[in-house]
Write a protein that holds these residues in place. Structure first.
Motif, mmCIF file in Angstrom:
data_model
loop_
_atom_site.group_PDB
_atom_site.id
_atom_site.type_symbol
_atom_site.label_atom_id
_atom_site.label_comp_id
_atom_site.label_asym_id
_atom_site.label_seq_id
_atom_site.Cartn_x
_atom_site.Cartn_y
_atom_site.Cartn_z
ATOM 1 N N ASN A 185 -10.498 -0.053 2.214
ATOM 2 C CA ASN A 185 -11.032 -0.556 3.509
ATOM 3 C C ASN A 185 -9.780 -0.620 4.392
ATOM 4 O OD1 ASN A 185 -10.018 -3.056 2.686
ATOM 5 N ND2 ASN A 185 -11.779 -3.780 1.767
ATOM 6 N N THR A 186 -10.189 -0.923 5.641
ATOM 7 C CA THR A 186 -9.031 -1.249 6.624
ATOM 8 C C THR A 186 -8.146 -2.433 6.162
ATOM 9 O OG1 THR A 186 -10.239 -2.564 8.000
ATOM 10 C CG2 THR A 186 -10.359 -0.240 8.495
ATOM 11 N N ASP A 187 -8.657 -3.371 5.464
ATOM 12 C CA ASP A 187 -7.504 -4.464 4.845
ATOM 13 C C ASP A 187 -6.352 -3.823 4.242
ATOM 14 O OD1 ASP A 187 -6.969 -7.214 4.898
ATOM 15 O OD2 ASP A 187 -7.865 -7.536 2.983
ATOM 16 N N PHE A 188 -6.800 -2.930 3.156
ATOM 17 C CA PHE A 188 -5.653 -2.369 2.428
ATOM 18 C C PHE A 188 -4.889 -1.456 3.241
ATOM 19 C CE2 PHE A 188 -8.347 -4.177 -1.104
ATOM 20 C CZ PHE A 188 -7.217 -4.496 -2.051
ATOM 21 N N LEU A 189 -5.453 -0.569 3.855
ATOM 22 C CA LEU A 189 -4.768 0.021 4.938
ATOM 23 C C LEU A 189 -3.786 -0.582 5.686
ATOM 24 C CD1 LEU A 189 -4.212 2.954 6.175
ATOM 25 C CD2 LEU A 189 -6.147 2.420 7.803
ATOM 26 N N ASN A 190 -4.264 -1.637 6.315
ATOM 27 C CA ASN A 190 -3.315 -2.710 7.062
ATOM 28 C C ASN A 190 -2.137 -3.114 6.292
ATOM 29 O OD1 ASN A 190 -2.717 -4.215 9.534
ATOM 30 N ND2 ASN A 190 -3.317 -5.885 8.240
ATOM 31 N N MET A 191 -2.536 -3.493 4.921
ATOM 32 C CA MET A 191 -1.446 -3.938 4.140
ATOM 33 C C MET A 191 -0.416 -2.937 3.551
ATOM 34 S SD MET A 191 -3.438 -7.200 2.222
ATOM 35 C CE MET A 191 -4.864 -6.315 1.570
ATOM 36 N N LYS A 192 -0.551 -1.715 3.937
ATOM 37 C CA LYS A 192 0.352 -0.607 3.529
ATOM 38 C C LYS A 192 1.864 -1.096 4.305
ATOM 39 C CE LYS A 192 -0.021 3.591 3.500
ATOM 40 N NZ LYS A 192 -0.593 5.103 3.761
ATOM 41 N N GLU A 193 1.621 -1.855 5.503
ATOM 42 C CA GLU A 193 2.685 -2.369 6.365
ATOM 43 C C GLU A 193 3.327 -3.563 5.735
ATOM 44 O OE1 GLU A 193 3.323 -2.910 10.885
ATOM 45 O OE2 GLU A 193 1.412 -2.166 10.233
ATOM 46 N N GLU A 194 4.568 -3.345 5.009
ATOM 47 C CA GLU A 194 4.790 -4.396 4.132
ATOM 48 C C GLU A 194 5.120 -5.646 4.764
ATOM 49 O OE1 GLU A 194 6.161 -5.789 0.392
ATOM 50 O OE2 GLU A 194 5.376 -3.896 0.957
ATOM 51 N N GLU A 195 5.650 -5.492 6.355
ATOM 52 C CA GLU A 195 6.072 -6.602 6.969
ATOM 53 C C GLU A 195 4.848 -7.777 7.248
ATOM 54 O OE1 GLU A 195 6.593 -2.996 9.480
ATOM 55 O OE2 GLU A 195 7.035 -3.703 7.588
ATOM 56 N N ARG A 196 3.594 -6.980 6.979
ATOM 57 C CA ARG A 196 2.368 -7.890 7.366
ATOM 58 C C ARG A 196 1.912 -8.639 6.208
ATOM 59 N NH1 ARG A 196 0.281 -6.355 12.255
ATOM 60 N NH2 ARG A 196 -1.459 -7.620 11.837
ATOM 61 N N LEU A 197 2.686 -8.550 5.016
ATOM 62 C CA LEU A 197 2.064 -8.856 3.741
ATOM 63 C C LEU A 197 2.650 -10.384 3.297
ATOM 64 C CD1 LEU A 197 2.075 -5.952 1.059
ATOM 65 C CD2 LEU A 197 0.031 -7.335 1.997
ATOM 66 N N SER A 198 3.640 -10.943 4.036
ATOM 67 C CA SER A 198 4.039 -11.989 3.465
ATOM 68 C C SER A 198 3.398 -13.263 3.279
ATOM 69 C CB SER A 198 5.273 -12.489 4.555
ATOM 70 O OG SER A 198 4.929 -12.709 5.801
ATOM 71 N N SER A 199 2.643 -13.314 4.343
ATOM 72 C CA SER A 199 1.599 -14.634 4.236
ATOM 73 C C SER A 199 0.622 -14.415 3.129
ATOM 74 C CB SER A 199 0.882 -15.003 5.315
ATOM 75 O OG SER A 199 0.190 -13.957 5.946
ATOM 76 N N LYS A 200 0.066 -13.146 3.001
ATOM 77 C CA LYS A 200 -0.807 -12.767 2.026
ATOM 78 C C LYS A 200 -0.339 -12.914 0.347
ATOM 79 C CE LYS A 200 -5.045 -10.888 0.853
ATOM 80 N NZ LYS A 200 -6.323 -11.756 1.285
ATOM 81 N N LYS A 201 0.911 -12.526 0.487
ATOM 82 C CA LYS A 201 1.509 -12.675 -0.952
ATOM 83 C C LYS A 201 1.731 -14.251 -1.276
ATOM 84 C CE LYS A 201 3.975 -8.217 -1.642
ATOM 85 N NZ LYS A 201 3.396 -8.041 -2.892
ATOM 86 N N ILE A 202 2.076 -15.125 -0.204
ATOM 87 C CA ILE A 202 2.389 -16.257 -0.446
ATOM 88 C C ILE A 202 0.931 -16.989 -0.789
ATOM 89 C CG2 ILE A 202 2.767 -18.522 0.811
ATOM 90 C CD1 ILE A 202 4.812 -16.988 2.398
#
Length: 367
Positions: free
Chosen positions: A221-238
């Motif tokens: 889905n677009t959520d996973f496509l968006n999360m290919k952008e590593e710099e957008r992932l910090s808060s999700k990983k936290i």
């Protein structure tokens, strides 16, 4: 008890499942078992008490359309399980800020024109509760919308990993406005995070330490496509990491950060809204003998969270009715990955039920 007027920020897959779900279960009886809901009647509010008042997006495929039509537009690709009749709710042009990443911008074209008067629309439509479904990494956009919500006098349910409800600054802002907030980052019905938490607690309950663990997720889905952008992932990983590690820390134990890996792994287009989770836990048995567990979870991602959001909406309205402001401890802990305080899920559920029984079905302050 009246109706609950709900506005949606971001008309993606999650919004689609939520709107479909309200239609699908509108005739459910109070004693029916509805997958994903704590109660059909929660604190005096039925599912069919939810009515949609406004919606905001930036995609030209959706802006200007009725919400009932926009939820089925590409790039949405979740399962269709209900045909929603015309709602008479227009999708307004929202604020972009940082909500459109470099990968999403390749498949989404911004609608022309300027941002609509979000605060004015929320007031005009007499919205009670606003749901945030912006893409992961939308830090500035989320905070901009929160300001609109505060100024319009609405409750806020934050379904994304931008930290609002757990932060003291925003808690105080909502208290000052005498408004409730539930957040942050939706915890799905049976998703990767709740499964990981439950298995972690099972190991710890049986006296087995967590030596190493990972959770790898793929989706289309677009959520996973968006999360290919590593710099957008910090808060999700936290958010996802703390949701699991907190269960270990609550037992007075610890695990080195290098021994935990939790987060999205890759975008697989043909999976569409189906999410695959690959989970591994390594531990020690009696005699320090190594053992491990591996499992694979497959879920339709967006319906997996829709019932949880329906419960969150009703809790937010109950808080409005009773003049309760700030972050709601029980609903935050049970419904979200990153609440102000992390509890084990049994304790969080008890807190949620206590909130409902204490404040539900009461004549509180009218909005």
């Amino acid at each position: 008890m009246g109706k609950i007027r709900v506005a949606i920020i971001g008309v993606g897959n999650c919004a689609s499942s939520l709107v479909q779900g309200v239609e699908y279960y509108k005739d459910a009886k109070d004693k029916d078992f509805v997958p994903g809901l704590m109660h059909v009647d929660l604190g005096g509010y039925h599912i069919n008490d939810i009515e949609f008042s406004a919606a905001f997006d930036i995609d030209k495929n959706k802006v200007g359309k009725d919400l009932s039509e926009a939820i089925y537009m590409k790039p949405n690709n979740t399962k269709v399980f209900a045909k929603v009749p015309r709602l008479g709710v227009k999708v307004h042009r929202g604020m972009t800020h940082d909500s459109l990443g470099k990968y999403l911008s390749k498949i989404i074209t911004k609608a022309p024109g300027k941002t609509d008067d979000v605060c004015g629309i929320l007031k005009k439509t007499k919205t009670d509760v606003v749901i945030n479904y912006l893409p992961v990494g939308s830090e500035e956009a989320t905070k901009w919308y929160v300001e609109q919500v505060l100024n319009s006098g609405c409750a806020f349910v934050n379904c994304v990993p931008v930290f609002i409800a757990r932060e003291e600054y925003w808690q105080n802002r909502f208290k000052e406005k005498r408004l409730p907030v539930i957040g942050d980052d939706i915890k799905s019905q049976v998703g990767a995070t709740i499964l990981h938490r439950v298995l972690t607690n099972l190991f710890l309950d049986r006296g087995m330490p967590i030596v190493h663990t990972y959770q790898l997720n793929t989706g289309g889905n677009t959520d996973f496509l968006n999360m290919k952008e590593e710099e957008r992932l910090s808060s999700k990983k936290i958010s996802k990491t703390n949701a699991v590690v907190s269960q270990i820390q609550n037992r007075g134990m610890s695990i080195h950060k290098d021994n935990v890996h939790i987060g999205p792994s890759d975008y697989v287009p043909w999976q569409k809204d189906n999410k695959l989770c690959f989970l591994r836990i390594e531990s020690l048995q009696f005699g320090d003998i190594p053992m491990n567990l591996e499992c694979r979870l497959s879920v339709e991602d967006s319906p997996n969270s829709a019932g949880v959001v329906i419960d969150a909406i009703r809790c937010a309205k109950i808080a409005l009715d009773n003049g309760i402001s700030g972050a709601l401890p029980g609903p935050c802990a049970y419904l979200k990955k990153s609440p102000p305080v992390q509890y084990d899920d049994n304790t969080a559920r008890s807190m949620m039920e206590e909130f409902i029984s204490t404040y539900g079905k009461k004549k509180g302050k009218k909005k």
